[in-house]
Design a protein around this motif. Structure first.
Motif, mmCIF file in Angstrom:
data_model
loop_
_atom_site.group_PDB
_atom_site.id
_atom_site.type_symbol
_atom_site.label_atom_id
_atom_site.label_comp_id
_atom_site.label_asym_id
_atom_site.label_seq_id
_atom_site.Cartn_x
_atom_site.Cartn_y
_atom_site.Cartn_z
ATOM 1 N N THR A 163 0.873 -1.079 0.145
ATOM 2 C CA THR A 163 -0.137 -0.028 0.070
ATOM 3 C C THR A 163 0.911 1.199 -0.097
ATOM 4 O OG1 THR A 163 -1.899 1.153 1.157
ATOM 5 C CG2 THR A 163 -0.149 -0.065 2.431
ATOM 6 N N GLU A 164 0.179 2.378 -0.515
ATOM 7 C CA GLU A 164 1.157 3.608 -0.716
ATOM 8 C C GLU A 164 0.920 4.191 0.687
ATOM 9 O OE1 GLU A 164 0.922 6.819 -4.168
ATOM 10 O OE2 GLU A 164 -0.122 7.513 -2.262
ATOM 11 N N VAL A 165 1.977 4.771 1.324
ATOM 12 C CA VAL A 165 1.799 5.440 2.541
ATOM 13 C C VAL A 165 2.394 6.906 2.502
ATOM 14 C CG1 VAL A 165 2.815 5.543 5.171
ATOM 15 C CG2 VAL A 165 1.978 3.328 3.913
ATOM 16 N N LEU A 166 1.992 7.776 2.764
ATOM 17 C CA LEU A 166 2.609 9.381 2.723
ATOM 18 C C LEU A 166 3.278 9.194 4.120
ATOM 19 C CD1 LEU A 166 2.918 12.073 1.575
ATOM 20 C CD2 LEU A 166 0.706 12.582 2.527
ATOM 21 N N VAL A 167 4.456 9.580 4.038
ATOM 22 C CA VAL A 167 5.367 9.458 5.327
ATOM 23 C C VAL A 167 5.094 10.754 6.222
ATOM 24 C CG1 VAL A 167 7.607 9.290 6.355
ATOM 25 C CG2 VAL A 167 6.997 8.030 4.298
ATOM 26 N N GLU A 168 4.743 10.574 7.405
ATOM 27 C CA GLU A 168 4.535 11.946 8.379
ATOM 28 C C GLU A 168 5.486 12.284 9.234
ATOM 29 O OE1 GLU A 168 0.440 11.649 9.624
ATOM 30 O OE2 GLU A 168 -0.337 11.669 7.737
ATOM 31 N N GLY A 169 6.102 11.186 9.547
ATOM 32 C CA GLY A 169 7.274 11.269 10.758
ATOM 33 C C GLY A 169 7.620 10.309 11.385
ATOM 34 N N PRO A 170 8.066 10.296 12.487
ATOM 35 C CA PRO A 170 8.473 9.329 13.469
ATOM 36 C C PRO A 170 7.485 8.393 13.959
ATOM 37 C CG PRO A 170 9.796 11.060 14.154
ATOM 38 C CD PRO A 170 8.682 11.468 13.190
ATOM 39 N N ALA A 171 7.504 6.943 13.891
ATOM 40 C CA ALA A 171 6.316 6.302 14.561
ATOM 41 C C ALA A 171 6.704 6.477 16.170
ATOM 42 C CB ALA A 171 6.315 4.882 14.257
ATOM 43 N N GLN A 198 10.557 2.409 18.225
ATOM 44 C CA GLN A 198 11.664 3.207 17.950
ATOM 45 C C GLN A 198 12.295 3.032 16.799
ATOM 46 O OE1 GLN A 198 14.766 4.100 21.028
ATOM 47 N NE2 GLN A 198 13.892 6.114 21.043
ATOM 48 N N GLY A 199 12.454 4.392 15.842
ATOM 49 C CA GLY A 199 13.287 4.134 14.786
ATOM 50 C C GLY A 199 12.478 3.932 13.496
ATOM 51 N N TRP A 200 10.965 3.498 13.745
ATOM 52 C CA TRP A 200 10.204 3.095 12.694
ATOM 53 C C TRP A 200 9.635 4.610 12.190
ATOM 54 C CZ3 TRP A 200 7.140 -1.551 11.915
ATOM 55 C CH2 TRP A 200 8.023 -2.664 12.399
ATOM 56 N N LEU A 201 9.014 4.447 11.143
ATOM 57 C CA LEU A 201 8.170 5.835 10.670
ATOM 58 C C LEU A 201 6.614 5.655 10.541
ATOM 59 C CD1 LEU A 201 10.501 6.671 7.445
ATOM 60 C CD2 LEU A 201 10.337 7.816 9.751
ATOM 61 N N SER A 202 5.896 6.638 10.665
ATOM 62 C CA SER A 202 4.511 6.538 10.596
ATOM 63 C C SER A 202 3.920 7.422 9.436
ATOM 64 C CB SER A 202 3.978 7.045 11.938
ATOM 65 O OG SER A 202 2.446 7.103 11.897
ATOM 66 N N GLY A 203 3.046 6.848 8.601
ATOM 67 C CA GLY A 203 2.089 7.784 7.897
ATOM 68 C C GLY A 203 0.742 7.147 7.694
ATOM 69 N N THR A 251 -3.528 4.523 9.631
ATOM 70 C CA THR A 251 -2.240 4.811 9.915
ATOM 71 C C THR A 251 -1.448 3.464 9.639
ATOM 72 O OG1 THR A 251 -3.089 6.110 11.787
ATOM 73 C CG2 THR A 251 -0.696 5.091 11.893
ATOM 74 N N ALA A 252 -0.243 3.646 9.058
ATOM 75 C CA ALA A 252 0.863 2.639 8.967
ATOM 76 C C ALA A 252 2.199 2.893 9.445
ATOM 77 C CB ALA A 252 0.780 2.454 7.470
ATOM 78 N N VAL A 253 2.451 2.011 10.165
ATOM 79 C CA VAL A 253 3.903 2.284 10.619
ATOM 80 C C VAL A 253 4.891 1.138 9.915
ATOM 81 C CG1 VAL A 253 3.259 3.144 12.830
ATOM 82 C CG2 VAL A 253 3.588 0.545 12.665
ATOM 83 N N PHE A 254 6.280 1.507 9.895
ATOM 84 C CA PHE A 254 6.996 0.656 9.115
ATOM 85 C C PHE A 254 8.440 0.920 9.415
ATOM 86 C CE2 PHE A 254 8.117 3.730 5.890
ATOM 87 C CZ PHE A 254 7.165 4.602 5.904
ATOM 88 N N PRO A 255 9.335 0.241 9.011
ATOM 89 C CA PRO A 255 10.643 0.278 9.279
ATOM 90 C C PRO A 255 11.575 1.386 8.346
ATOM 91 C CG PRO A 255 10.502 -1.744 9.134
ATOM 92 C CD PRO A 255 9.330 -1.289 8.611
ATOM 93 N N GLY A 256 11.026 2.479 8.005
ATOM 94 C CA GLY A 256 11.907 3.660 7.378
ATOM 95 C C GLY A 256 12.510 3.130 6.390
ATOM 96 N N GLU A 265 6.273 -3.720 6.355
ATOM 97 C CA GLU A 265 7.828 -4.275 6.320
ATOM 98 C C GLU A 265 8.096 -3.123 5.424
ATOM 99 O OE1 GLU A 265 7.184 -7.880 4.165
ATOM 100 O OE2 GLU A 265 7.159 -9.170 6.299
ATOM 101 N N ALA A 266 9.540 -2.881 5.533
ATOM 102 C CA ALA A 266 10.417 -1.875 4.593
ATOM 103 C C ALA A 266 10.219 -2.550 3.252
ATOM 104 C CB ALA A 266 11.917 -2.001 5.151
#
Ligand code: SAM
Ligand code: SF4
Length: 456
Positions: A400-408, A412-417, A424-429, A453-454
């Motif tokens: 799925t297409e995710v628009l990155v909004e910032g850190p999850a 820790q270290g994952w991104l959220s968008g 809301t999707a979280v994934f390892p950046g 998953e990344a």
């Protein structure tokens, strides 16, 4: 709407704007309630900035403290009154500090406020924000300064809101409401419906695109009632889609009665318009819908959902539901439960009815006890949690297409968008940056989040 709590509780949201200048006066604003209030807070800062005010995130640094309030439910008002009392210590510690209340509650309860919170310096309704700099320039008086005149012509079209950082900009396209649902205070505190000119909005969005915003969210109490002369809401959506740099367009809240075929067509054909719709139902019983004066029947609503789902593949739907409206009996409630189970919303904001003085329903006897309302609310929350979790699980294995909004927040270290369906999707950046559109493979899910998953 930001994250998707199933029970929408109005909360204090502090503006995330940075105070920079040292010689300016600092304004601290807490926002209560809906997205429109958050947008109004950005507008208030836009009005104050040219007069030498800068926003601060720290109440201790503030020269002016404002609570931008909501009047939709009693609970929201109680929270504000409690918070006002807490804030009196700031005035005691710093006698020069001005404390004000803005927004819907100011409009709704101006007299009561003066009684319960006589220490207030300012009380300003939603159409009176322009008067703020002049009121602040006046000498501190014993009596609060009040500005609550509703103005049918006020759209603040010429004011540039000071927005927070991020990828998403909220843009108010129309103000007020003409629907007068019998439970709702909005038309009384926000006045009659009026729209910002189309050309002004498109200019604003071009500037937002240049500033790096990727998503615009059009706001209005009945956003799809937007009109500027010959142009309707669908025209606004399609013209916005032609603006380079803007990747996604959303809007909230459309009213089912104003959901025209033209808007559905644009949703179906413009890929930038997100396949997500917040379509408030309120009740699954025609008897209750009629007493609410919502202007549609359940059959009309269900047919609209079917039409939308046929036109927009993968459409995610959310809604608003009220339980415990005066006269709602067991069969009415069961009808709401059943239609939620049939439509299967992706998420829902569910509320206990709250009697609002000044509305038509306020005069009607409440027929349910608080315990019964809580029980009904809990029943549909449980149902919706199950459905949301089931729907999200279907995404496992999909990309799925995710628009990155910032850190999850976690891990820790994952991104959220957000996905195009506003999940809301979280994934390892994997090196992705704020504002990037990334492909994420969904590995697992909860009722509220997709865990990816990344895969940049
Ligand atoms: N204009 C939108 C519509 O009607 O389609 C909704 C905007 S309203 C500000 C947000 C939601 O608050 C409503 O959809 C309704 O579910 C809820 N709400 C409004 N008045 C309420 C009341 N008196 N008690 C409980 N919930 C209420
Ligand atoms: Fe309130 Fe009804 Fe207007 Fe929505 S449409 S803001 S519920 S009066």
């Amino acid at each position: 709407m930001s994250t998707q709590p199933l029970l929408w509780v109005p909360g204090a949201v502090t503006t995330n704007l940075r105070a920079i200048a040292m010689n300016t006066r600092k304004v601290y604003i807490e926002t209560y309630g809906c997205q429109m209030n958050l947008a109004d807070t950005e507008l208030l800062i836009g009005i104050l900035k040219p007069h030498g005010y800068e926003p601060t995130k720290t109440v201790d640094h503030a020269d002016v403290i404002l609570l931008n309030t909501c009047a939709i439910r009693e609970r929201a008002e109680e929270r504000v009154l409690k918070r006002l009392q807490e804030l009196t210590y700031q005035k005691a510690r710093h006698p020069g500090v001005r404390l004000g209340l803005t927004g819907c509650m100011a409009q709704h309860h101006r007299d009561l406020l003066l009684d319960k919170a006589p220490y207030l310096d300012l009380v300003l309704g939603p159409d009176a924000y322009r008067t703020l700099p002049a009121l602040l320039a006046q000498e501190d008086k014993d009596e609060p300064l009040i500005s609550v005149r509703l103005d049918r012509g006020e759209t603040y079209a010429d004011v540039t809101p000071v927005r927070g950082e991020g990828v998403r900009a909220w843009v108010t396209v129309m103000r007020g409401c003409d629907k007068f649902c019998t439970f709702c205070i909005v038309p009384y505190v926000r006045g009659r419906e009026r729209s910002v000119p189309l050309a002004t909005l498109l200019d604003q969005v071009r500037v937002l695109a240049d500033q790096g915003y990727k998503e615009v969210v059009y706001l209005g109490q009945t956003v799809n009632a937007y009109r500027d002369g010959e142009h309707d809401f669908a025209d606004l959506l399609s013209r916005t889609a032609a603006i380079d740099g803007i990747e996604r367009i959303r809007f909230t809240s459309p009213h089912p009665s104003d959901m025209s075929e033209h808007v559905i067509e644009v949703m179906a054909t413009c890929t930038k318009v997100a396949p997500y719709l917040h379509l408030p139902l309120q009740s699954g019983s025609n008897r209750v819908l009629e007493r609410m004066e919502r202007g549609y029947t359940l059959e009309h609503y269900v047919a609209l959902v079917e039409r939308l789902r046929a036109a927009v593949p993968g459409l995610a739907l959310s809604t608003d539901i009220i339980v415990g409206f005066p006269g709602e009996d067991a069969a009415d409630f069961q009808a709401t439960h059943d239609v939620m189970a049939t439509i299967r919303y992706d998420s829902a904001f569910m509320f206990k009815y709250s009697a609002r003085e000044g509305t038509k329903a306020y005069k009607w006897n409440e027929t349910l006890s608080e315990e019964e309302k809580v029980q009904r609310l809990q029943t549909i929350i449980t149902l919706q949690e199950r459905i949301s979790a089931e729907i999200n699980r279907q995404a496992i294995g999909q990309t799925t297409e995710v628009l990155v909004e910032g850190p999850a927040k976690r891990p820790q270290g994952w991104l959220s968008g957000k996905t195009r369906q506003f999940k809301t999707a979280v994934f390892p950046g994997g090196g992705a940056q704020l504002g990037d559109l990334v492909s994420v493979r969904v590995a697992s899910t909860t009722a509220h989040t997709l865990i990816g998953e990344a895969s940049v």
